[in-house]
Design an enzyme around this catalytic site. Structure first.
Site, PDB file in Angstrom:
ATOM      1  CB  ALA A  67      40.639  40.842  37.267  1.00  0.00           C
ATOM      2  CD  GLU A  68      35.625  36.267  40.358  1.00  0.00           C
ATOM      3  OE1 GLU A  68      35.135  35.198  40.735  1.00  0.00           O
ATOM      4  OE2 GLU A  68      35.647  37.295  41.041  1.00  0.00           O
ATOM      5  CB  ALA A  69      35.442  37.502  33.267  1.00  0.00           C
ATOM      6  CB  SER A  72      36.740  32.430  35.724  1.00  0.00           C
ATOM      7  OG  SER A  72      36.702  32.959  37.023  1.00  0.00           O
TER       8      SER A  72
END
Length: 167
Positions: A67-69, A72
């Site tokens: 999710a964060e990757a 981002s």
């Protein structure tokens, strides 16, 4: 067993995937980035032992990393390739994905402000050979600061992202 002489030129590396170039941790667990755009980033992973917790299901930390990757990289493109930093991640794990399951991921922006962006990322299991959205595994929101200058040492990565996204 052959050992390379340190004085020899380095052996050629195998061809790099987009994921290997942009995100080593994602690559290490077997995730593959597929679509890169400022409005949608997608990818996939086949659940394997290297991304599972002891009960042999997809590790929640891996879901959060995906999710964060994805958020981002999408936010960086949407911010005109400025440096971004995630400062809030909220994730709900709704059901498990077992070894062998194909898990698809998609990140889309909810808000593209000048300084702050919010992205939604969903992970779901594909049924049989279909890649339709079915069986939601996790749903998350990622909030990112997106107006920082890119450090000089990171500029080659930004140039690579521009090339890979064909922007």
């Amino acid at each position: 067993m052959d050992h390379q002489n340190p004085n020899d030129p380095p052996l050629p590396s195998p061809p790099s995937s987009t994921t290997a170039i942009l995100d080593s941790p994602l690559n290490a667990v077997g995730f593959e980035i597929q679509i890169l755009s400022p409005h949608r980033v997608t990818g996939r992973i086949v659940v394997s032992p290297k991304c599972c917790q002891p009960f042999k299901v997809l590790h929640g930390g891996v879901s959060a990393m995906i999710a964060e990757a994805l958020a981002s990289v999408g936010a960086q493109m949407a911010a005109g390739f400025k440096r971004v930093a995630g400062f809030h991640l909220s994730i709900d794990h709704l059901q498990s994905a077992e070894i062998g399951d194909l898990v698809l991921a998609e990140a889309t922006p909810l808000s593209l402000g000048k300084a702050i962006q919010v992205w939604e990322v969903e992970l779901w299991k594909a049924k049989s050979s279909s890649v339709e959205r079915r069986d939601l595994v996790a749903s998350s929101r990622v909030t990112l600061l997106c107006n920082m200058p890119v450090p000089k040492h990171a500029q080659p990565l930004v140039d690579t992202l521009k090339r890979l996204a064909k922007l």
